[in-house]
Design an enzyme around this catalytic site. Structure first.
Site, PDB file in Angstrom:
ATOM      1  N   HIS A  22     -31.724  -7.325  -6.985  1.00  7.43           N
ATOM      2  CA  HIS A  22     -31.118  -6.823  -5.745  1.00  7.43           C
ATOM      3  C   HIS A  22     -30.948  -7.971  -4.741  1.00  7.43           C
ATOM      4  O   HIS A  22     -29.944  -8.061  -4.050  1.00  7.43           O
ATOM      5  CB  HIS A  22     -31.973  -5.712  -5.135  1.00  7.43           C
ATOM      6  CG  HIS A  22     -32.002  -4.476  -5.980  1.00  7.43           C
ATOM      7  ND1 HIS A  22     -31.567  -3.247  -5.542  1.00  7.43           N
ATOM      8  CD2 HIS A  22     -32.381  -4.290  -7.265  1.00  7.43           C
ATOM      9  CE1 HIS A  22     -31.704  -2.356  -6.513  1.00  7.43           C
ATOM     10  NE2 HIS A  22     -32.209  -2.963  -7.574  1.00  7.43           N
ATOM     11  N   ASP A 124     -30.254  -1.528   1.049  1.00  2.09           N
ATOM     12  CA  ASP A 124     -30.373  -1.135  -0.344  1.00  2.09           C
ATOM     13  C   ASP A 124     -30.468   0.385  -0.502  1.00  2.09           C
ATOM     14  O   ASP A 124     -31.033   1.085   0.335  1.00  2.09           O
ATOM     15  CB  ASP A 124     -31.644  -1.771  -0.921  1.00  2.09           C
ATOM     16  CG  ASP A 124     -31.561  -1.944  -2.410  1.00  2.09           C
ATOM     17  OD1 ASP A 124     -31.277  -3.071  -2.846  1.00  2.09           O
ATOM     18  OD2 ASP A 124     -31.761  -0.954  -3.141  1.00  2.09           O
TER      19      ASP A 124
END
Ligand code: UDP
Length: 482
Positions: A22, A124
């Protein structure tokens, strides 16, 4: 708002989840925005900073500034062992505590937003509460999922229609409803938190993040329109989501040193051994084997991989996350393997400069767990792939590669697993590796892969679809503060 306000640069906060898969693309994305005059600030925990600080310094030397702010990860407060601050260190028993600690980042994030007053928060998927934080601060939140349109559409359909409830066994295939193509999956390939009626912490998080996702202002996708046109359209027009495709972001870093530094704590030293090794090999003659930053393989499965690679007769580079296996002993390698493979193969322990390896002309194939970053990096490099999904949305990505793009073959029928056992035998590995490396089928797949790589390059170049969509996102975000 006065004219000075509208003339100041757009300021975006980027808040990635604490995992390499990520953080790496979010740093790339922040870089892209910063290179177009946006003030980009990455917010993360102190533990994660060393994983990208050398990249930030390198980018700075190229004249592009990215700010970094940190908030403390409350590992100790929730009873996590010291240093357990990144997804790859979290064993299943610690998962609940990790989620709890992640949720506790809400307040410090809000304080930072109140203090710095950015114009937008890109956060996120795993921080569903950040939607409310952004809305309390009066700014839009864009979601970063770290995956492609195809898997976003497939996952949305599975959750909405629950097709897995209509099959009589875990291994009976079902069709994912309403997608542009007939895509089949089995219940075994879905995580428990989707299919189980027992509500777990992760199940609750999953529900919350889906809800927050729908309420968010939009979605940033690291993909390009030409790769999955039908699914980009489906996501926007049928599912009604606002989305910008801006990838492959890995292609935007043109500098070799910058590429080598991605996700690495090490300083850049001239050239990695793997690249020197590749220099002496023929084009498309090496297969690269790597399963991302999290997947954990048992010793017996590693042994099958070694035997499969040897039997395939192909040259290989194999990245093994050694720290995760049996206490330093090489029990996972067949007797005499390294000696026999001296000229044929290279084993890299821990971390490899993946993008540079994939881009090397000697590399023709990629054995991948189908994490989206790896999949897209493989597409951008024009290599054929053996797909070996392990968890998360990797099972969807596999279908994109094998069924839609037709640039790879599946190693076998896999299922969602936490620690990869020895389910895939050496014969299957040998066969799949040969299939993507030699023969007519491999050549056809390679032709398609090279064409997609060219499309990817065009997409991020000036005037390309991703280049333009990134600009469009900036314009739209600017218009919101007028
Ligand atoms: N990666 C790398 N070297 C390695 C292993 C991984 O550079 O030895 C990078 C890879 O290029 C990709 C990321 O780490 O950008 C992994 O992300 P992905 O989504 O493929 O998988 P995950 O690690 O999230 O399972």
């Amino acid at each position: 708002m006065g004219s000075t306000e509208t003339h100041r640069p757009l300021h975006i906060f980027f808040f990635p989840f604490m995992a390499q898969g990520h953080t790496i693309p979010v740093v790339d994305i922040a870089r892209q925005y910063a290179s177009r005059g946006v003030k980009a600030t990455i917010v993360t925990t102190p533990f994660n900073v060393p994983l990208f600080s050398k990249t930030i310094d390198k980018i700075k030397s190229l004249g592009i500034e990215i700010g970094v702010l940190t908030i403390k990860f409350p590992a100790k407060e929730v009873g996590l062992p010291e240093g357990c601050e990144s997804a790859h260190l979290v064993v299943p028993e610690m998962r609940q505590k990790f989620i709890k600690a992640s949720n506790m980042l809400e307040q410090p994030l809000e304080q930072l937003l109140q203090k710095h007053r950015p114009d937008c928060l890109v956060s996120d998927l795993f921080f569903p509460w950040s939607n409310d934080v952004a809305s309390r601060c009066g700014i839009p939140r864009l979601v970063f999922h770290g995956t492609c349109f195809f898997s976003l559409c497939a996952s949305e359909s599975v959750i909405s229609y629950e097709p897995y409830k209509k099959v009589s066994s875990d291994s009976e295939p079902f069709v994912i409803p309403t997608l542009p193509d007939e895509i089949k999956l089995t219940k075994k390939q879905l995580p428990d938190f989707v299919t189980s009626s027992v509500e777990t912490e992760f199940g609750k998080l999953f529900k919350a993040l889906k809800e927050a996702d729908r309420k968010s202002f939009g979605v940033i996708v690291n993909s390009f329109y030409e790769l999955e046109t039908a699914y980009a359209d489906h996501y926007r027009k049928v599912l009604g989501r606002k989305a910008w495709h801006i990838g492959p972001v890995s292609l935007c870093n043109k500098d070799a040193e910058e590429k080598a530094l991605r996700g690495s704590k090490e300083a850049f030293t001239d050239q990695h051994e793997s690249l020197k090794w590749l220099d002496s090999r023929q084009p498309n003659s090496v297969v690269y084997v790597c399963f991302g930053s999290v997947a954990n393989f048992s010793d017996s499965q590693l042994m099958e991989i070694a035997m499969g690679l040897e039997a395939s007769g192909q040259q290989f580079i194999w990245v093994v996350k050694k720290g995760m296996n049996s206490g330093g002993k090489e029990e996972w390698l067949p007797e005499g393997f390294e000696k026999r493979m001296q000229d044929k193969g290279l084993i890299i322990r821990d971390w490899a400069p993946q993008v540079l390896i994939l881009d090397h002309e000697a590399v023709g194939g990629f054995v991948t767990h189908c994490g989206w970053n790896s999949t897209l990096e493989g597409v951008a490099a024009g290599v054929t792939m053996v797909t070996w999904p392990v968890s998360a949305e990797q099972f969807y990505n596999e279908k994109l590669v094998t069924q839609i793009l037709k640039i790879g073959v599946a190693v076998g029928v896999q299922q969602w697993i936490r620690v990869v056992g020895d389910s895939i035998k050496k014969e299957a590995i040998e066969k799949a590796v040969r299939q993507i490396m030699v023969g007519e089928e491999a050549e056809e797949m390679r032709r398609r892969a090279k064409a997609l790589a060219e499309m990817a390059r065009i997409a991020v170049d000036e005037g390309g679809s991703s280049y333009s969509d990134l600009n469009a996102s900036i314009e739209e975000l600017k218009s919101l503060r007028l």
